[in-house]
Design an enzyme around this catalytic site. Structure first.
Site, short mmCIF file in Angstrom:
data_model
loop_
_atom_site.label_atom_id
_atom_site.label_comp_id
_atom_site.label_asym_id
_atom_site.label_seq_id
_atom_site.Cartn_x
_atom_site.Cartn_y
_atom_site.Cartn_z
N ASP A 32 38.88 48.66 42.59
CA ASP A 32 39.37 47.57 43.43
C ASP A 32 40.31 48.10 44.51
O ASP A 32 40.98 49.12 44.32
CB ASP A 32 40.10 46.55 42.53
CG ASP A 32 40.28 45.21 43.20
OD1 ASP A 32 39.73 45.00 44.31
OD2 ASP A 32 40.98 44.36 42.63
N ASN A 80 30.40 38.65 43.99
CA ASN A 80 30.53 39.34 45.29
C ASN A 80 29.54 38.83 46.35
O ASN A 80 29.73 39.07 47.54
CB ASN A 80 30.38 40.86 45.14
CG ASN A 80 31.58 41.53 44.50
OD1 ASN A 80 31.46 42.55 43.84
ND2 ASN A 80 32.77 40.95 44.68
C1 FPP Z 1 36.46 45.91 45.38
O1 FPP Z 1 37.31 46.12 46.47
C2 FPP Z 1 35.30 46.79 45.50
C3 FPP Z 1 34.02 46.37 45.61
C4 FPP Z 1 33.61 44.97 45.62
C5 FPP Z 1 32.92 47.34 45.78
C6 FPP Z 1 33.13 48.62 45.06
C7 FPP Z 1 32.13 49.59 45.51
C8 FPP Z 1 32.35 50.89 45.72
C9 FPP Z 1 33.63 51.54 45.47
C10 FPP Z 1 31.26 51.75 46.14
C11 FPP Z 1 30.13 51.68 45.17
C12 FPP Z 1 29.33 52.85 45.24
C13 FPP Z 1 28.09 52.93 44.76
C14 FPP Z 1 27.50 54.24 44.67
C15 FPP Z 1 27.28 51.79 44.34
P1 FPP Z 1 37.64 44.89 47.41
O2 FPP Z 1 36.70 44.90 48.53
O3 FPP Z 1 37.65 43.63 46.59
O4 FPP Z 1 39.08 45.25 47.88
P2 FPP Z 1 40.27 44.22 48.19
O5 FPP Z 1 40.61 43.56 46.88
O6 FPP Z 1 41.34 45.11 48.69
O7 FPP Z 1 39.74 43.27 49.20
#
Ligand code: FPP
Length: 252
Positions: A32, A80
């Site tokens: 996250d 998501n």
């Molecule tokens: C949450 O951060 C993260 C996600 C929804 C996506 C996570 C995915 C990756 C790290 C890459 C995945 C890689 C592969 C190979 C499939 P957020 O966007 O919710 O962050 P925030 O809470 O700061 O908005």
């Protein structure tokens, strides 16, 4: 002049660099903070996801070297899809990019790729990328790298109940025989042991519908570090703290 291509020897099962005692056998991670990382730098949110991909590889390598048996990463939740289409589209391109760059290293490290979640609903290119990687790594017998994609814990439990009811109606199983072990087999995680340790980055302290049944006795570890800044050192902090914990499973 011909170039000599180095022969990459596949790492054997117990041939790992780090020897750490009492490692959690199954580690689950809620990655996250990508969006906040990017916003702090004045970049578009997706720049955080892009950076997060490289961190995935670093942690896969570190986990495999630490003799962890299963690493489950929450890459995309059933919730998501509510994000703007442009961000969802970007996230869906990451599997292919990740595998394009890192599959050779994954093979070298004898890591086997698996997915949990409803991957049928992913765009074809993302689904195909994972199916290719699963096929390619199917004979690897090192760490299992489990990507949770279009995954939701409540959805998983509901699906399990539906299958179970069906099996009861067709007399494949009786309600007397049903116990936790049998129920677990109806979940995506099927024969994986429950996570021993769950890590969540970015300071949020909740499960967010991740592995709800499986995390009943899991040790939870939270860090304020945002996923794109997460690294081997912070990962080892979590493993070290896990070693100090006493797991009692409700006993004394
Ligand atoms: C949450 O951060 C993260 C996600 C929804 C996506 C996570 C995915 C990756 C790290 C890459 C995945 C890689 C592969 C190979 C499939 P957020 O966007 O919710 O962050 P925030 O809470 O700061 O908005």
């Amino acid at each position: 002049m011909s170039m000599r291509i180095p022969f990459l020897k596949k790492k054997q099962k117990n041939e790992k660099q780090d020897k750490i005692e009492n490692v959690p056998k199954h580690v689950a991670i809620i990655m996250d903070g990508n969006g906040r990382w990017a916003e702090k730098k004045g970049l578009p949110r997706v720049a955080g996801h892009k950076e997060g991909v490289h961190v995935v590889n670093k942690i896969v390598r570190a986990a495999s070297n630490a003799n962890i048996e299963v690493l489950t990463l929450f890459a995309f939740s059933t919730e998501n899809w509510k994000r703007p289409k442009s961000e969802v589209d970007f996230l869906m391109k990451l599997p292919k990019e990740f595998l394009h760059v890192y599959l050779p290293e994954i093979m070298e490290n004898n890591v086997k790729i698996n997915t949990i979640g409803d991957i049928e609903e992913l765009p074809k290119h993302a689904k195909n990328a994972f199916e290719y990687a699963m096929e390619k790594t199917k004979n690897n017998d090192g760490m299992i790298l489990n990507f949770a994609l279009n995954y939701g814990g409540r959805f998983e439990i509901l699906q399990a109940i539906k299958h179970l009811v069906n099996d009861m109606e067709t007399s494949k199983i009786s309600s007397e025989a049903l116990d936790e072990k049998i129920f677990s087999r109806y979940l995506y995680t099927n024969d994986f042991r429950d996570p021993d340790l769950l890590i969540r980055t970015s300071g949020e302290k909740r499960l967010s519908n991740f592995l709800l049944w499986q995390c009943a006795y899991t040790e939870l570890w939270f860090t304020d570090v945002l996923w794109p800044d997460f690294d081997e050192q912070v990962f080892h902090e979590a493993l070290n703290e896990y070693r100090q914990r006493q797991r009692r499973y409700g006993g004394l």
